[in-house]
Scaffold this active site. Sequence first.
Site, PDB file in Angstrom:
ATOM      1  N   GLN A  97       0.851  -1.195   0.000  1.00 60.25           N
ATOM      2  CA  GLN A  97       0.000   0.000   0.000  1.00 60.25           C
ATOM      3  C   GLN A  97       0.892   1.253   0.000  1.00 60.25           C
ATOM      4  OE1 GLN A  97      -3.535  -0.687   2.938  1.00 60.25           O
ATOM      5  NE2 GLN A  97      -1.830  -1.983   3.601  1.00 60.25           N
ATOM      6  N   HIS A 115      -1.542   1.429  -4.285  1.00 60.22           N
ATOM      7  CA  HIS A 115      -2.043   2.802  -4.167  1.00 60.22           C
ATOM      8  C   HIS A 115      -1.190   3.790  -4.952  1.00 60.22           C
ATOM      9  CE1 HIS A 115      -3.947   1.483  -0.082  1.00 60.22           C
ATOM     10  NE2 HIS A 115      -4.601   1.019  -1.128  1.00 60.22           N
ATOM     11  N   CYS A 126      -6.300  15.188 -19.193  1.00 62.03           N
ATOM     12  CA  CYS A 126      -5.859  14.402 -20.368  1.00 62.03           C
ATOM     13  C   CYS A 126      -5.044  13.210 -19.868  1.00 62.03           C
ATOM     14  CB  CYS A 126      -5.035  15.286 -21.301  1.00 62.03           C
ATOM     15  SG  CYS A 126      -3.332  15.558 -20.776  1.00 62.03           S
ATOM     16  N   CYS A 143      -0.552  21.198 -16.670  1.00 59.94           N
ATOM     17  CA  CYS A 143      -0.268  20.335 -17.825  1.00 59.94           C
ATOM     18  C   CYS A 143      -0.240  21.194 -19.097  1.00 59.94           C
ATOM     19  CB  CYS A 143      -1.391  19.293 -17.925  1.00 59.94           C
ATOM     20  SG  CYS A 143      -1.259  18.177 -19.326  1.00 59.94           S
ATOM     21  N   CYS A 145      -2.004  20.811 -21.494  1.00 61.33           N
ATOM     22  CA  CYS A 145      -3.403  21.018 -21.931  1.00 61.33           C
ATOM     23  C   CYS A 145      -4.078  22.110 -21.118  1.00 61.33           C
ATOM     24  CB  CYS A 145      -4.196  19.705 -21.817  1.00 61.33           C
ATOM     25  SG  CYS A 145      -4.630  19.261 -20.123  1.00 61.33           S
ATOM     26  N   SER A 184      -2.298  -1.621   9.300  1.00 62.25           N
ATOM     27  CA  SER A 184      -3.402  -1.696  10.275  1.00 62.25           C
ATOM     28  C   SER A 184      -4.586  -2.445   9.676  1.00 62.25           C
ATOM     29  CB  SER A 184      -3.838  -0.275  10.653  1.00 62.25           C
ATOM     30  OG  SER A 184      -4.244   0.420   9.465  1.00 62.25           O
ATOM     31  N   PRO A 209       3.631  -4.423  15.810  1.00 66.62           N
ATOM     32  CA  PRO A 209       3.711  -4.257  17.271  1.00 66.62           C
ATOM     33  C   PRO A 209       2.337  -4.114  17.927  1.00 66.62           C
ATOM     34  CG  PRO A 209       4.871  -2.463  16.108  1.00 66.62           C
ATOM     35  CD  PRO A 209       4.216  -3.316  15.079  1.00 66.62           C
ATOM     36  N   GLU A 210       1.323  -3.790  17.086  1.00 63.47           N
ATOM     37  CA  GLU A 210      -0.029  -3.589  17.643  1.00 63.47           C
ATOM     38  C   GLU A 210      -1.036  -4.550  17.009  1.00 63.47           C
ATOM     39  OE1 GLU A 210       0.773   1.192  17.947  1.00 63.47           O
ATOM     40  OE2 GLU A 210      -1.115   0.500  17.066  1.00 63.47           O
TER      41      GLU A 210
HETATM   42  C1  BV8 Z   1     -12.033   2.125  -3.015  1.00 64.68           C
HETATM   43  C2  BV8 Z   1      -2.817   7.143  -1.037  1.00 64.68           C
HETATM   44  C3  BV8 Z   1     -14.046   2.275  -4.180  1.00 64.68           C
HETATM   45  C4  BV8 Z   1      -1.371   7.206  -1.381  1.00 64.68           C
HETATM   46  C5  BV8 Z   1      -4.173   5.692   0.341  1.00 64.68           C
HETATM   47  C6  BV8 Z   1     -16.549   4.998   4.117  1.00 64.68           C
HETATM   48  C7  BV8 Z   1     -16.566   6.188   3.414  1.00 64.68           C
HETATM   49  C8  BV8 Z   1     -15.768   6.379   2.279  1.00 64.68           C
HETATM   50  C9  BV8 Z   1     -14.945   5.352   1.811  1.00 64.68           C
HETATM   51  C10 BV8 Z   1     -14.928   4.178   2.519  1.00 64.68           C
HETATM   52  C11 BV8 Z   1     -15.720   3.985   3.659  1.00 64.68           C
HETATM   53  N1  BV8 Z   1     -15.488   2.749   4.112  1.00 64.68           N
HETATM   54  C12 BV8 Z   1     -14.568   2.122   3.337  1.00 64.68           C
HETATM   55  C13 BV8 Z   1     -14.243   2.974   2.335  1.00 64.68           C
HETATM   56  C14 BV8 Z   1     -13.291   2.685   1.245  1.00 64.68           C
HETATM   57  C15 BV8 Z   1     -11.943   3.330   1.530  1.00 64.68           C
HETATM   58  C16 BV8 Z   1     -11.425   2.915   2.893  1.00 64.68           C
HETATM   59  O1  BV8 Z   1     -10.949   1.802   3.053  1.00 64.68           O
HETATM   60  N2  BV8 Z   1     -11.518   3.807   3.889  1.00 64.68           N
HETATM   61  C17 BV8 Z   1     -11.043   3.478   5.219  1.00 64.68           C
HETATM   62  C18 BV8 Z   1     -10.407   4.696   5.850  1.00 64.68           C
HETATM   63  C19 BV8 Z   1     -12.219   2.965   6.036  1.00 64.68           C
HETATM   64  N3  BV8 Z   1     -11.053   2.829   0.503  1.00 64.68           N
HETATM   65  C20 BV8 Z   1     -10.972   3.483  -0.662  1.00 64.68           C
HETATM   66  O2  BV8 Z   1     -11.506   4.527  -0.890  1.00 64.68           O
HETATM   67  C21 BV8 Z   1     -10.157   2.770  -1.725  1.00 64.68           C
HETATM   68  N4  BV8 Z   1     -10.886   2.774  -2.943  1.00 64.68           N
HETATM   69  O3  BV8 Z   1     -12.508   1.462  -2.155  1.00 64.68           O
HETATM   70  O4  BV8 Z   1     -12.629   2.361  -4.211  1.00 64.68           O
HETATM   71  C22 BV8 Z   1     -14.372   1.351  -5.221  1.00 64.68           C
HETATM   72  C23 BV8 Z   1     -14.446  -0.005  -4.903  1.00 64.68           C
HETATM   73  C24 BV8 Z   1     -14.790  -0.862  -5.896  1.00 64.68           C
HETATM   74  C25 BV8 Z   1     -15.014  -0.368  -7.180  1.00 64.68           C
HETATM   75  C26 BV8 Z   1     -14.910   0.990  -7.464  1.00 64.68           C
HETATM   76  C27 BV8 Z   1     -14.580   1.864  -6.481  1.00 64.68           C
HETATM   77  C28 BV8 Z   1      -8.851   3.503  -1.983  1.00 64.68           C
HETATM   78  C29 BV8 Z   1      -7.945   3.285  -0.800  1.00 64.68           C
HETATM   79  C30 BV8 Z   1      -6.590   3.942  -1.078  1.00 64.68           C
HETATM   80  C31 BV8 Z   1      -6.494   5.218  -0.312  1.00 64.68           C
HETATM   81  N5  BV8 Z   1      -5.161   5.811  -0.502  1.00 64.68           N
HETATM   82  N6  BV8 Z   1      -3.004   6.272   0.106  1.00 64.68           N
HETATM   83  C32 BV8 Z   1      -0.610   7.866  -0.272  1.00 64.68           C
HETATM   84  O5  BV8 Z   1      -0.762   9.090  -0.119  1.00 64.68           O
HETATM   85  O6  BV8 Z   1       0.141   7.165   0.414  1.00 64.68           O
HETATM   86  S1  BV8 Z   1      -4.396   4.771   1.709  1.00 64.68           S
HETATM   87  C33 BV8 Z   1      -3.213   5.040   2.883  1.00 64.68           C
HETATM   88  O7  BV8 Z   1      -3.540   4.167   3.958  1.00 64.68           O
HETATM   89  C34 BV8 Z   1      -1.808   4.617   2.476  1.00 64.68           C
HETATM   90  O8  BV8 Z   1      -1.709   3.979   1.223  1.00 64.68           O
HETATM   91  C35 BV8 Z   1      -1.458   3.621   3.594  1.00 64.68           C
HETATM   92  O9  BV8 Z   1      -0.474   2.765   3.263  1.00 64.68           O
HETATM   93  C36 BV8 Z   1      -2.777   2.992   3.698  1.00 64.68           C
HETATM   94  C37 BV8 Z   1      -3.114   1.991   4.695  1.00 64.68           C
HETATM   95  O10 BV8 Z   1      -2.612   2.357   5.926  1.00 64.68           O
HETATM   96  P1  BV8 Z   1      -1.434   1.450   6.527  1.00 64.68           P
HETATM   97  O11 BV8 Z   1      -0.409   1.263   5.457  1.00 64.68           O
HETATM   98  O12 BV8 Z   1      -1.998   0.237   7.142  1.00 64.68           O
HETATM   99  O13 BV8 Z   1      -0.820   2.428   7.567  1.00 64.68           O
HETATM  100  P2  BV8 Z   1      -1.365   2.722   9.028  1.00 64.68           P
HETATM  101  O14 BV8 Z   1      -0.670   3.951   9.497  1.00 64.68           O
HETATM  102  O15 BV8 Z   1      -2.852   2.626   9.076  1.00 64.68           O
HETATM  103  O16 BV8 Z   1      -0.851   1.472   9.888  1.00 64.68           O
HETATM  104  C38 BV8 Z   1       0.519   1.269  10.093  1.00 64.68           C
HETATM  105  C39 BV8 Z   1       0.613  -0.047  10.830  1.00 64.68           C
HETATM  106  O17 BV8 Z   1       1.985  -0.371  10.969  1.00 64.68           O
HETATM  107  C40 BV8 Z   1       0.017   0.015  12.209  1.00 64.68           C
HETATM  108  O18 BV8 Z   1      -0.766  -1.148  12.424  1.00 64.68           O
HETATM  109  C41 BV8 Z   1       1.251   0.007  13.140  1.00 64.68           C
HETATM  110  O19 BV8 Z   1       0.994  -0.707  14.340  1.00 64.68           O
HETATM  111  C42 BV8 Z   1       2.226  -0.762  12.301  1.00 64.68           C
HETATM  112  N7  BV8 Z   1       3.635  -0.436  12.550  1.00 64.68           N
HETATM  113  C43 BV8 Z   1       4.165   0.745  12.966  1.00 64.68           C
HETATM  114  N8  BV8 Z   1       5.518   0.619  13.027  1.00 64.68           N
HETATM  115  C44 BV8 Z   1       5.817  -0.653  12.617  1.00 64.68           C
HETATM  116  C45 BV8 Z   1       4.624  -1.326  12.309  1.00 64.68           C
HETATM  117  N9  BV8 Z   1       4.588  -2.599  11.871  1.00 64.68           N
HETATM  118  C46 BV8 Z   1       5.772  -3.244  11.746  1.00 64.68           C
HETATM  119  N10 BV8 Z   1       6.966  -2.670  12.015  1.00 64.68           N
HETATM  120  C47 BV8 Z   1       7.026  -1.380  12.442  1.00 64.68           C
HETATM  121  N11 BV8 Z   1       8.209  -0.822  12.723  1.00 64.68           N
HETATM  122 ZN    ZN Z   2      -3.376  17.464 -19.553  1.00 63.50          ZN
END
Ligand code: BV8
Ligand code: ZN
Length: 242
Positions: A97, A115, A126, A143, A145, A184, A209-210
């Site tokens: 992700q 993502h 475009c 762009c 365009c 997460s 870790p969580e």
């Molecule tokens: C889709 C962009 C529709 C790039 C990202 C209600 C309302 C509106 C929408 C929704 C809804 N309910 C569900 C949705 C859908 C929505 C969604 O899931 N929302 C969530 C918030 C509920 N999803 C979407 O909109 C997706 N599209 O569904 O399309 C559709 C479906 C079918 C057909 C047509 C259309 C699009 C999702 C993509 C969003 N873009 N990023 C960028 O800027 O980076 S998501 C963003 O969150 C990042 O990509 C990130 O990677 C991702 C997920 O988070 P995590 O990677 O898990 O990171 P997080 O901080 O949460 O967790 C870190 C974890 O690591 C923790 O658990 C922590 O304990 C652990 N950790 C910390 N340190 C360590 C560690 N683990 C190991 N070692 C360590 N050292």
């Molecule tokens: Zn353009």
Amino acid sequence: MFEFIEEQITNFKKIVFVTGAGISQESGIPTFRGKDGLWRNHDAMKLATIDAFYDNPKLVWEWYNERRMNIFQAQPNAGHKAIAELEKYAEVVVLTQNIDGLHQKAGSSKVLELHGSIVKIKCTVCNFKEEILEEFSDVPPVCKCGNILRPDVVWFGESLPQDVWQNAMSFANSCDLMIIAGTSLVVSPANTLPMYAKQNNAILIEINPENTEMSEDMGLVIRSTSAKVLPELVSLFKKSYD
Ligand code: BV8
Ligand code: ZN
């Protein structure tokens, strides 16, 4: 740590990793939901949306520029490198992700960026696309365009590229071991991948870790960080093969 799979380690031929922001945390890149996920008092979850972009394209561009600067300084950590090294012992696919490119930088040869990527930009209208090489002096850039450019990433409310998602599902459906590290599992549809693997009798291992949304569904949960745990996993494979 891995006693649960030690005897069967040589059975694992197709390993899929599902990774998130946590795997890059030990490379100094903030996670999304951790306390380090804030940016100038803006919630990352609110900035990674199409509405935030059209509300204030300049702010969102500044956020991505700052993240890009941070990412360009970052190096893959021992977790990324261990995943790359595992390719010596099995077919490894990384479904990430993250948009930071650190898996590729570490040497992983099969990475699907679910993502998008921080180095890619595209036109809002475009079909102009390109890799960003240096920062634009003023943002949002325009762009040829005449329309504004945007980061080529998948924002909340946008669907993942069809081909990427189809491939991700088929890898999840056909692996014998899935390792979920540093995510997460809050964001869909990426968070459905472990269920696909489980339905196909893959063993699920969570490294975090969580607790996550799916900790109870895992075969093995390792409450530690990926940079610590993944090199241990590689040495297990090394011991069994070398
Ligand atoms: C889709 C962009 C529709 C790039 C990202 C209600 C309302 C509106 C929408 C929704 C809804 N309910 C569900 C949705 C859908 C929505 C969604 O899931 N929302 C969530 C918030 C509920 N999803 C979407 O909109 C997706 N599209 O569904 O399309 C559709 C479906 C079918 C057909 C047509 C259309 C699009 C999702 C993509 C969003 N873009 N990023 C960028 O800027 O980076 S998501 C963003 O969150 C990042 O990509 C990130 O990677 C991702 C997920 O988070 P995590 O990677 O898990 O990171 P997080 O901080 O949460 O967790 C870190 C974890 O690591 C923790 O658990 C922590 O304990 C652990 N950790 C910390 N340190 C360590 C560690 N683990 C190991 N070692 C360590 N050292
Ligand atoms: Zn353009």
